[in-house]
Design a protein around this motif. Structure first.
Motif, PDB file in Angstrom:
ATOM      1  N   ASP A   1     -31.712  14.981  11.906  1.00 17.83           N
ATOM      2  CA  ASP A   1     -32.068  13.972  10.896  1.00 17.83           C
ATOM      3  C   ASP A   1     -33.590  13.784  10.890  1.00 17.83           C
ATOM      4  O   ASP A   1     -34.097  12.680  10.765  1.00 17.83           O
TER       5      ASP A   1
ATOM      6  N   HIS B   1     -29.200   4.771  17.991  1.00 22.68           N
ATOM      7  CA  HIS B   1     -28.552   6.025  18.382  1.00 22.68           C
ATOM      8  C   HIS B   1     -29.593   6.952  18.982  1.00 22.68           C
ATOM      9  O   HIS B   1     -30.783   6.830  18.694  1.00 22.68           O
TER      10      HIS B   1
ATOM     11  N   ARG C   1     -41.576  -0.433  14.022  1.00 22.02           N
ATOM     12  CA  ARG C   1     -40.619  -0.567  12.926  1.00 22.02           C
ATOM     13  C   ARG C   1     -39.303  -0.119  13.535  1.00 22.02           C
ATOM     14  O   ARG C   1     -39.194   1.013  14.021  1.00 22.02           O
TER      15      ARG C   1
ATOM     16  N   ASP D   1     -35.611   0.990  13.589  1.00 21.65           N
ATOM     17  CA  ASP D   1     -34.632   1.645  12.724  1.00 21.65           C
ATOM     18  C   ASP D   1     -33.290   0.918  12.759  1.00 21.65           C
ATOM     19  O   ASP D   1     -32.817   0.531  13.836  1.00 21.65           O
ATOM     20  N   VAL D   2     -32.669   0.781  11.608  1.00 20.56           N
ATOM     21  CA  VAL D   2     -31.335   0.160  11.421  1.00 20.56           C
ATOM     22  C   VAL D   2     -31.026  -0.958  12.422  1.00 20.56           C
ATOM     23  O   VAL D   2     -29.982  -0.981  13.058  1.00 20.56           O
TER      24      VAL D   2
ATOM     25  N   GLU E   1     -35.809  -2.792  10.142  1.00 19.05           N
ATOM     26  CA  GLU E   1     -35.244  -2.177   8.940  1.00 19.05           C
ATOM     27  C   GLU E   1     -33.863  -2.771   8.692  1.00 19.05           C
ATOM     28  O   GLU E   1     -32.965  -2.618   9.521  1.00 19.05           O
TER      29      GLU E   1
ATOM     30  N   HIS F   1     -39.185   6.598   2.939  1.00 15.80           N
ATOM     31  CA  HIS F   1     -38.714   7.976   3.024  1.00 15.80           C
ATOM     32  C   HIS F   1     -37.225   8.139   2.720  1.00 15.80           C
ATOM     33  O   HIS F   1     -36.718   9.250   2.733  1.00 15.80           O
ATOM     34  N   ASP F   2     -36.531   7.031   2.503  1.00 13.20           N
ATOM     35  CA  ASP F   2     -35.101   7.087   2.189  1.00 13.20           C
ATOM     36  C   ASP F   2     -34.804   6.824   0.717  1.00 13.20           C
ATOM     37  O   ASP F   2     -33.659   6.963   0.293  1.00 13.20           O
ATOM     38  N   GLN F   3     -35.774   6.383  -0.031  1.00 10.79           N
ATOM     39  CA  GLN F   3     -35.527   5.866  -1.380  1.00 10.79           C
ATOM     40  C   GLN F   3     -36.305   6.648  -2.432  1.00 10.79           C
ATOM     41  O   GLN F   3     -37.446   7.033  -2.197  1.00 10.79           O
TER      42      GLN F   3
ATOM     43  N   ARG G   1     -32.659  12.950   0.121  1.00  6.82           N
ATOM     44  CA  ARG G   1     -33.906  12.212   0.312  1.00  6.82           C
ATOM     45  C   ARG G   1     -35.130  13.127   0.364  1.00  6.82           C
ATOM     46  O   ARG G   1     -36.249  12.655   0.566  1.00  6.82           O
TER      47      ARG G   1
HETATM   48  O1  TEU Z   1     -32.108   4.541   7.459  1.00  9.99           O
HETATM   49  C1  TEU Z   1     -31.046   3.638   7.441  1.00  9.99           C
HETATM   50  C2  TEU Z   1     -30.185   3.671   6.287  1.00  9.99           C
HETATM   51  O2  TEU Z   1     -29.350   2.806   6.130  1.00  9.99           O
HETATM   52  C3  TEU Z   1     -30.265   4.824   5.402  1.00  9.99           C
HETATM   53  O3  TEU Z   1     -29.055   5.480   5.556  1.00  9.99           O
HETATM   54  C4  TEU Z   1     -30.473   4.424   3.987  1.00  9.99           C
HETATM   55  O4  TEU Z   1     -29.612   3.403   3.627  1.00  9.99           O
HETATM   56  C5  TEU Z   1     -30.206   5.622   3.156  1.00  9.99           C
HETATM   57  O5  TEU Z   1     -31.107   6.599   3.553  1.00  9.99           O
HETATM   58  C6  TEU Z   1     -30.348   5.453   1.676  1.00  9.99           C
HETATM   59  O6  TEU Z   1     -30.743   4.266   1.233  1.00  9.99           O
HETATM   60  C7  TEU Z   1     -32.712   4.798   8.676  1.00  9.99           C
HETATM   61  C8  TEU Z   1     -33.842   5.782   8.496  1.00  9.99           C
HETATM   62  O7  TEU Z   1     -34.829   5.211   7.689  1.00  9.99           O
HETATM   63  C9  TEU Z   1     -33.280   7.051   7.940  1.00  9.99           C
HETATM   64  O8  TEU Z   1     -34.286   7.968   7.617  1.00  9.99           O
HETATM   65  C10 TEU Z   1     -32.361   7.614   8.978  1.00  9.99           C
HETATM   66  O9  TEU Z   1     -31.738   8.775   8.471  1.00  9.99           O
HETATM   67  C11 TEU Z   1     -31.298   6.607   9.394  1.00  9.99           C
HETATM   68  O10 TEU Z   1     -31.804   5.318   9.628  1.00  9.99           O
HETATM   69  C12 TEU Z   1     -30.652   7.030  10.685  1.00  9.99           C
HETATM   70  O11 TEU Z   1     -31.566   6.878  11.735  1.00  9.99           O
END
Ligand code: TEU
Ligand code: CA
Length: 530
Positions: free
Chosen positions: A61, A104, A199, A201-202, A264, A325-327, A388
């Motif tokens: 990932d 994780h 920052r 993560d989740v 996050e 980076h996710d949006q 993404r």
């Molecule tokens: O993202 C958390 C998350 O919930 C993402 O699955 C997001 O909702 C999704 O990409 C689309 O909106 C974090 C990180 O930012 C992401 O890059 C990681 O893949 C994820 O956690 C797992 O660590």
């Protein structure tokens, strides 16, 4: 007293390390590349840099699967490179925030290898292992965020382990005090190396229902949605006990001076604001992603800002995010003209803004050919538009091959117009979105009303959203036209004069006739009121 805390006054800039600058021709950005590009951040005028993960990782990932929390992946460089980067970032008066991925690890982390080695392993309980359901099968109905079940069977030991994301990303068991202690030491490791914050993560995932109850089925699920939408994440995320875990991290940060904890959190507003924690013992900044999901309409955005302002607990500090980076990139979501309005919104609202690298160039849609797909989510659930990769394409610096990002083959394609959509070219063009970002940042730095002043809603009608920012005797009016037609905006009552400080349009000025401001199509302005 003006608020002096750096993470309240400052602007955060997110760098996705794979995509900022490659220094050794392997087509992948690295820490040395970032160091060489610090001039850009200084020129823009941002205050803090947040780096997505650079830790040793199998990259299932792209670094959010960490195999060693206290190192640097050779793809990105070495700890020596990291130390040099921290030193130079600080030397320029900037702050450095790093990503912390506590929910994780990678399945290649030593802890997990040991945990899966036998049921009697001393680290067995560091992860989440469950017996098959009575009669066999999955322990419950929790799904993976990246498709399929959230449980993977380990034949050797006859149990399932839980992974909220890929099967290569087993979830840690934060109920185990040894896990908490080990992770606190990871925080200290980076704090001692000089990082100014994390920052996380989740962060809302860290605690799960102790009884592992099934999640309720989502009645609104439709077949074109990702698997994760099949159920509502009631029991797998956002548990009351998570706040104790976050308070524990916060206490570690408080062993050091002036550090920031950013979480996050993808939750609705009423849940989000609980992450400030009881008596503000939680995250300093629970990331506010509401602008990412809101329809781009003046009325909706105005209502959102009001609701958010009203929901923040006393003493809590707001923040705003337009992309990450996710949006999908902001210019993809709202178009090139409105991306300029969005920039003004981000940089004039009350609360810490986080910018995403490349948005200052207005990077928009990038087609990823099927054979170039990198994102594991797109591979697992293809064709739903979940990928993404488009928001992770390389930064574009100049007119040289690959826009100066790499001398090799870039890991993702650049935009087709990278020959002109790059920092060097756009710096020369006064009308570029790049120069608009810079002017907005300068304006925010110069006016306490913008960086730390009060927010006062002024006007929301049709396509226009206007608000005031006030500090001491200074009153600024921000008026944003979310539409493609000209709009008249009444100035607040009793205002004697108004002077344009900045428009999103590069030339000309909006007209002010008496008590009325005439906004041009897709125009945002900041006015000084007197
Ligand atoms: O993202 C958390 C998350 O919930 C993402 O699955 C997001 O909702 C999704 O990409 C689309 O909106 C974090 C990180 O930012 C992401 O890059 C990681 O893949 C994820 O956690 C797992 O660590
Ligand atoms: Ca490289």
């Amino acid at each position: 007293m003006p608020e002096n805390t750096w993470w309240k006054r400052g602007i955060v800039y997110q760098i996705y390390p794979r995509s900022f600058q490659d220094s050794n021709g392997d087509g992948i950005g690295d820490l040395e590349g970032i160091r060489r590009r610090l001039d850009h951040l200084a020129w823009l005028g941002v205050d803090a840099v947040w780096l997505s993960p650079f830790y040793p990782s199998p990259m299932a990932d792209f670094g959010y699967d960490v195999a060693d929390y206290c190192g640097v992946d050779p793809i990105f460089g070495s700890l020596g490179d990291f130390d040099r980067l921290v030193g130079e970032v600080h030397g320029r008066g900037l702050k450095l925030i790093v990503d912390f991925v506590p929910n994780h690890t990678s399945d290649q982390h030593e802890w997990f290898k040991e945990s899966r080695s036998s049921r009697g392993s001393p680290k067995r309980d560091w992860y989440i292992w469950r017996d098959p359901a009575p009669g066999g099968g999955l322990p419950n109905n929790w799904n993976s965020n990246f498709g399929g079940p959230g449980w993977t069977f380990d034949a050797a030991t006859g149990q399932y382990y839980y992974h909220a994301f890929l099967k290569e990303q087993p979830d840690l068991n934060w109920r185990n005090p040894q896990v908490r202690a080990a992770m606190h030491d990871v925080l200290r490791f980076w704090l001692r190396r000089g990082v100014d914050g994390f920052r996380v993560d989740v962060i809302w995932h860290l605690m799960k229902d102790e009884g592992f109850r099934d999640n309720p089925v989502n009645p609104a699920y439709q077949a074109d949605q990702p698997d994760i939408n099949r159920t509502l994440q009631i029991h797998s995320t956002d548990q009351p006990e998570v706040h104790g875990i976050i308070a524990g991290m916060r206490r570690v940060l408080e062993e050091f001076d002036d550090r920031v904890l950013i979480g996050e959190i993808y939750l609705p507003l009423d849940r989000l604001v609980t992450y400030y924690g009881e008596n503000l013992t939680g995250a300093h900044l629970p990331f506010n992603f509401q602008l990412i999901h809101m329809a781009w309409r003046a009325q909706d955005i105005a209502a959102l800002v009001e609701e958010y302002e009203g929901a923040i607990p006393p003493g809590g500090w707001p923040n705003w995010v337009l992309g990450n980076h996710d949006q999908a990139r902001i210019a993809v979501r709202v178009g090139a003209a409105q991306a300029r309005v969005a920039a003004m919104l981000l940089l004039t609202l009350r609360g810490t803004p986080t910018m995403y690298y490349g948005d200052e160039l207005g990077i928009s849609r990038v087609e990823i050919p099927p054979d170039a797909v990198q994102d594991p989510w797109e591979r697992n659930e293809p064709g739903l538009g979940l990928g993404r990769d488009p928001q992770r394409t390389p930064m574009q610096w100049d007119g040289s091959p690959n826009a100066g990002f790499t001398t090799g083959r870039p890991w993702l394609p650049l935009t087709p117009d990278h020959g002109t959509r790059n920092v060097a070219m756009m710096q020369e063009d006064p009308s570029s979105i790049l120069n608009l970002y810079r002017r907005l940042i300068q304006l925010r730095r110069r006016h306490l009303a913008l960086s730390v002043g009060d927010y006062v809603g002024a006007h929301a009608d049709g396509q226009v959203f206007a608000y005031e920012r006030r500090f001491g005797t200074e009153r600024l009016l921000v008026a944003l036209n979310f539409g493609h037609a000209a709009q008249a905006v009444p100035l607040p009552e009793g205002v004697a004069g108004a002077r344009v400080l900045l428009s999103t349009h590069a030339s000309g000025e909006p007209a002010i006739h008496g008590q009325e401001l005439a906004l041009r199509p897709d125009e945002g302005v900041v006015l000084a009121l007197s």
